[in-house]
Design an enzyme around this catalytic site. Structure first.
Site, PDB file in Angstrom:
ATOM      1  N   ASP A  52      -3.033  -2.459  -5.053  1.00 51.46           N
ATOM      2  CA  ASP A  52      -4.257  -3.185  -4.668  1.00 51.46           C
ATOM      3  C   ASP A  52      -4.399  -3.176  -3.140  1.00 51.46           C
ATOM      4  O   ASP A  52      -5.420  -3.615  -2.606  1.00 51.46           O
ATOM      5  CB  ASP A  52      -4.284  -4.607  -5.258  1.00 51.46           C
ATOM      6  N   SER A  53      -3.410  -2.598  -2.463  1.00 54.35           N
ATOM      7  CA  SER A  53      -3.544  -2.343  -1.026  1.00 54.35           C
ATOM      8  C   SER A  53      -4.662  -1.338  -0.759  1.00 54.35           C
ATOM      9  O   SER A  53      -5.005  -1.093   0.400  1.00 54.35           O
ATOM     10  CB  SER A  53      -2.219  -1.815  -0.452  1.00 54.35           C
ATOM     11  N   LYS A 121       1.730  -3.208 -12.592  1.00 54.35           N
ATOM     12  CA  LYS A 121       2.587  -4.046 -11.745  1.00 54.35           C
ATOM     13  C   LYS A 121       1.914  -5.398 -11.566  1.00 54.35           C
ATOM     14  O   LYS A 121       0.697  -5.461 -11.362  1.00 54.35           O
ATOM     15  CB  LYS A 121       2.812  -3.381 -10.386  1.00 54.35           C
ATOM     16  N   GLU A 190       9.744  -6.871  -1.818  1.00 56.11           N
ATOM     17  CA  GLU A 190       8.978  -6.680  -0.573  1.00 56.11           C
ATOM     18  C   GLU A 190       9.317  -7.769   0.441  1.00 56.11           C
ATOM     19  O   GLU A 190       9.391  -8.960   0.101  1.00 56.11           O
ATOM     20  CB  GLU A 190       7.462  -6.702  -0.876  1.00 56.11           C
TER      21      GLU A 190
END
Ligand code: KIV
Length: 287
Positions: A52-53, A121, A190
């Protein structure tokens, strides 16, 4: 009959799940379009994450929060069309799964059924365990994502490294265990200190894929635009720039502008000819 060489074998969910036992470090990059997916796939990248980046890197949003299901489906279809060997994982956008299991299963199912992804994800720790089970009940493999989870930017008070305090580090380990127990096939770690990434990796059998989580994860992921130098400004501390597309594309554009202004593009070899002259002796480029 000769067997298929390892590098040509299709990457599947079980292949990723068993990567650690097979002693293979997993390589994941984000991809948002078909030509980039094809290039990365042909180079041998294992997993293409339609992150979604895409919101920050391609669509010009300030964060991942505005990204919609339709936008994610559109980009996932493109990446699936470009990929042959790599596993394509689609990122579930904000509010496509936080609003309840029915929404989550329906939306995740669209990535598999309509867009052709192999897995999805989702962000979040143990509070997502029940959801992971519901997705697996619908035959949808799930990649987890803990630590600095960008969809929680307002709860975290910014994009901050997570797990710096001992209690926070312990909570991340508990999150990883709960997600593993629920059935995820891999886990993105992350934005956490290297010792925490190492401890989480040691605490689970599920392969971990790090981004800003140090050297001891089972694989590494980078955002394509950081990896390829396609973002303005310096890359984040954890990223390594493998190319400088900003410079390459900026330079190409300046040369194109100069060529058009000077009238040196197109040249004779770049035009279609006609059997008989149709125009008088007008100067090329001046109508
Ligand atoms: O959306 C994304 O690019 C991601 C990666 C940072 C793992 O979730």
């Amino acid at each position: 009959m000769s067997s298929v060489p390892e590098e040509l074998r299709k990457v599947t969910v079980p292949v990723v799940r068993s990567a650690r036992d097979a002693g293979i470090r997993i390589v994941m990059l984000t991809a948002y379009d078909a030509p980039t997916a094809r290039l990365l796939d042909e180079a041998g990248v294992d997993i293409l994450l339609v992150g979604d980046s895409v919101g920050n890197n391609v669509l010009g949003y300030d964060s991942t929060l505005p990204v919609t299901m339709d936008e994610m489906l559109h980009h996932t279809r493109a990446v699936v069309r470009g990929a042959r060997r790599a596993l394509v994982v689609a990122d579930m956008p904000y509010l496509s799964y936080q609003t309840g299991r029915r929404d989550a299963v329906r939306n995740a199912g669209r990535f598999i059924k309509d867009a052709g992804a192999a897995a999805v994800k989702i962000e979040g720790g143990r509070r997502r365990a029940a959801l992971v089970r519901a997705l697996l009940d619908a035959e949808i493999p799930v990649m987890g994502h803990i630590g600095l989870t960008p969809q929680s930017v307002h709860v975290m008070g910014g994009y901050r490294v997570q797990g710096k305090r001992v209690d926070e580090a312990r909570a991340l380990i508990e999150d990883a265990r709960a997600l593993e127990e629920a059935g995820i096939f891999s886990l993105v770690l992350e934005g956490m200190p290297e010792p925490v990434g190492r401890a989480v990796t040691a605490a689970v059998g599920t392969p971990t894929i790090g981004i800003g989580a140090g050297r001891y994860c089972d694989g590494q992921v980078l955002v394509f635009h950081d990896f390829a130098g396609f973002n303005p400004g310096p890359p984040p501390r954890f990223a390594r720039r493998y190319a400088d597309l900003n410079a390459v594309i900026g330079d190409a554009a300046r040369r194109f502008i100069a060529d058009v202004r000077q009238g040196s593009f197109p040249s004779e070899s770049e035009v279609y000819s006609a059997p008989t002259p149709l125009t008088s002796d007008r100067r090329p480029g001046r109508g």
